[in-house]
Design an enzyme around this catalytic site. Structure first.
Site, mmCIF file in Angstrom:
data_model
loop_
_atom_site.group_PDB
_atom_site.id
_atom_site.type_symbol
_atom_site.label_atom_id
_atom_site.label_comp_id
_atom_site.label_asym_id
_atom_site.label_seq_id
_atom_site.Cartn_x
_atom_site.Cartn_y
_atom_site.Cartn_z
ATOM 1 N N SER A 9 -25.426 64.076 -42.332
ATOM 2 C CA SER A 9 -25.234 65.436 -41.846
ATOM 3 C C SER A 9 -26.572 66.123 -41.642
ATOM 4 C CB SER A 9 -24.393 66.235 -42.847
ATOM 5 O OG SER A 9 -24.318 67.598 -42.471
ATOM 6 N N HIS A 64 2.574 53.151 -45.660
ATOM 7 C CA HIS A 64 2.740 54.537 -45.192
ATOM 8 C C HIS A 64 1.656 55.453 -45.778
ATOM 9 C CE1 HIS A 64 6.852 53.680 -43.648
ATOM 10 N NE2 HIS A 64 6.885 52.848 -44.689
ATOM 11 N N LYS A 70 -24.995 63.929 -47.859
ATOM 12 C CA LYS A 70 -23.779 63.361 -47.269
ATOM 13 C C LYS A 70 -24.107 62.050 -46.556
ATOM 14 C CE LYS A 70 -19.685 64.909 -44.717
ATOM 15 N NZ LYS A 70 -19.477 63.788 -43.810
ATOM 16 N N GLU A 80 -17.224 53.495 -37.972
ATOM 17 C CA GLU A 80 -17.031 54.443 -36.873
ATOM 18 C C GLU A 80 -17.459 53.832 -35.539
ATOM 19 O OE1 GLU A 80 -17.550 58.538 -39.506
ATOM 20 O OE2 GLU A 80 -19.193 57.845 -38.235
#
Length: 462
Positions: A313, A183, A319, A326
């Site tokens: 980015s 969970h 970043k 992805e």
């Protein structure tokens, strides 16, 4: 294509065809009729079209129906089609006639024109190149042949590579212990090796599912011609064709024992697509686990660091994003969508013919290709190369109140729950709280709640 034109004609009359085009009138009509998407027949399907025409010429020649010279000419050009020499001459949109007749005739016309020129004899697109065939058995056969080749040659090897990389990494991580999560909440410890073994088992099951579906893909429609009766084909054509293609490709193709199934349905393609959807679901789970484990690096879980592949980015310096996972998720979404299309298209078997064959072919082959490609990337640029933030793992483990579960057999569930709640509330290590609330020594508590020992399961005893 040239701006100059020549005149070609078919049973419907005359029309202009680009002078440099190797196709004929029926292909040109399809080009003009279906300016829909710009998506044309994929390379793997053109390969299958060439192989099918090669196999048909071989079978008809062996059965004494096609003379040696024409058979040799057709087979030579068909092989060139299969290897990609004339891909620019297959311009028809995927969204065309549902039987794929336009693509079949495109192939017949290209082979006919080149073979006629090379051999110096008339090679007719219908009478010779299409002998003993119908678009209604050629296109279903090409779906099966192209899917079988792509699965055998590319997809299964790619998944096998991913599996082996996962197993190797699992061995390396077999003693790296971390907090388990259910969970998305802290749970009992596991090793990263155990997580990787779970992922590897998913991939192994995927390979097994593909292999279980392939025997039905290996059954071919060729020989059923227009409606499944085999009209205008030699009674032995289907078997002779399948035998020739099996020998040429080293894949165990056979003639389907029931051509009505092969032509009126696309059940085998729907089945294979369903297996590809399962693989997509597995890959998305694995990719998302990696994204969570890599999250942060400061405000997230920060358990691992994926290989830095590119700046993340255009505005935030430094970043770095989990780009391969992805991409895996996007491929998975595409494959699941492709399966929905194939499922709907598979229902379009109206009486003796499915009439959504081209879109089934396009989506099925795209799914196979993109899963194979992304599986290699996932293996080489994520699984093989990630590093572990051991201090972050150990810090989380030391403060994980759920470790008190290991004491259930010694102190009981209720006292364990009270200790866990106090540890959560006070933000203290569960070891310290347990030491205050039980008669167990620190050494015994450390032994009973040793995170690595707990990954092996079993009942902890005092």
């Amino acid at each position: 294509m040239s701006s100059k034109f020549r005149i070609e004609k078919d049973s419907m009359g005359e029309l202009k065809v680009p002078e440099s085009a190797l196709w004929g009138a029926q292909t040109q009509r399809a080009v003009e009729n279906f300016p829909i998407s710009g998506l044309t027949v994929p390379r793997s399907f053109i390969r299958a079209l060439g192989l099918v025409k090669w196999g048909a010429a071989e079978a008809n020649n062996n059965l004494g129906l096609l003379d040696d010279k024409r058979a040799a000419a057709i087979k030579t050009v068909a092989k060139q089609v299969s290897t990609g020499d004339f891909d620019a001459h297959f311009p028809i949109d995927i969204f065309q006639t549902g039987s794929g007749t336009s693509s079949n005739m495109n192939t017949n016309e290209v082979i006919s024109n080149i073979a006629t020129e090379q051999a110096g004899i008339d090679v007719h697109p219908n009478d010779h190149v299409n002998m003993g065939q119908s678009s209604n058995d050629v296109i279903p056969t090409c779906i099966h042949v192209s899917a079988a080749l792509a699965t055998h040659e590319k997809l299964i090897p790619a998944l096998g590579h991913l599996y082996r990389v996962m197993k190797s990494k699992a061995d390396d991580m077999s003693q790296v212990t971390k907090t388990g999560r259910t969970h998305l909440m802290d749970a009992m410890p596991v090793t990263i090796g155990q997580e990787l073994d779970g992922w590897a088992a998913q991939i192994d099951s995927s390979i097994n599912r593909l292999q279980a579906s392939l025997p039905r893909i290996h059954k071919l429609a060729q020989g059923g011609t227009a409606v499944g009766t085999g009209i205008n084909a030699h009674p032995d054509f289907g078997k002779a064709f399948a035998d020739a293609l099996a020998k040429e490709t080293d894949i165990p193709f056979t003639a389907n024992e029931n051509y009505f199934e092969s032509i009126g349905t696309q059940d085998a393609a729907v089945e294979l697509s369903g297996q590809l959807k399962v693989i997509a679901v597995s890959l998305m789970k694995i990719a998302n686990d990696l994204r969570w484990m890599n999250s942060g690096p400061l405000a997230g879980l920060g358990e691992i660091a994926l290989q830095a592949l590119q700046p993340g980015s255009s505005i935030m310096p430094g970043k770095v994003n989990p780009v391969i996972p992805e991409a895996v998720c996007m491929v998975s979404a595409q494959v699941i969508g492709n399966d929905a299309t194939i499922t709907v298209a598979g229902q379009a078997g109206n009486f003796q013919l499915n009439v959504m064959l081209p879109v089934i072919a396009y989506n099925l082959l795209q799914s196979i290709e993109i899963i194979a490609n992304v599986a290699i990337l996932l293996a080489d640029k994520s699984i093989a190369t990630f590093t572990v933030n051991k201090s972050k793992l150990d810090q989380a483990l030391s403060r994980n109140p759920i470790l008190v579960t290991a004491l259930n057999a010694v102190i009981g569930y209720d006292l364990g729950a009270a200790i866990a709640k106090q540890a959560y509330k006070e933000g203290r290590p569960v070891l310290d709280v347990a030491k205050e609330n039980t008669d167990l020594s620190e050494e015994e508590l450390k032994r009973l709640m040793d995170p690595y020992a707990l990954t092996k399961g079993g009942i902890q005893k005092r």
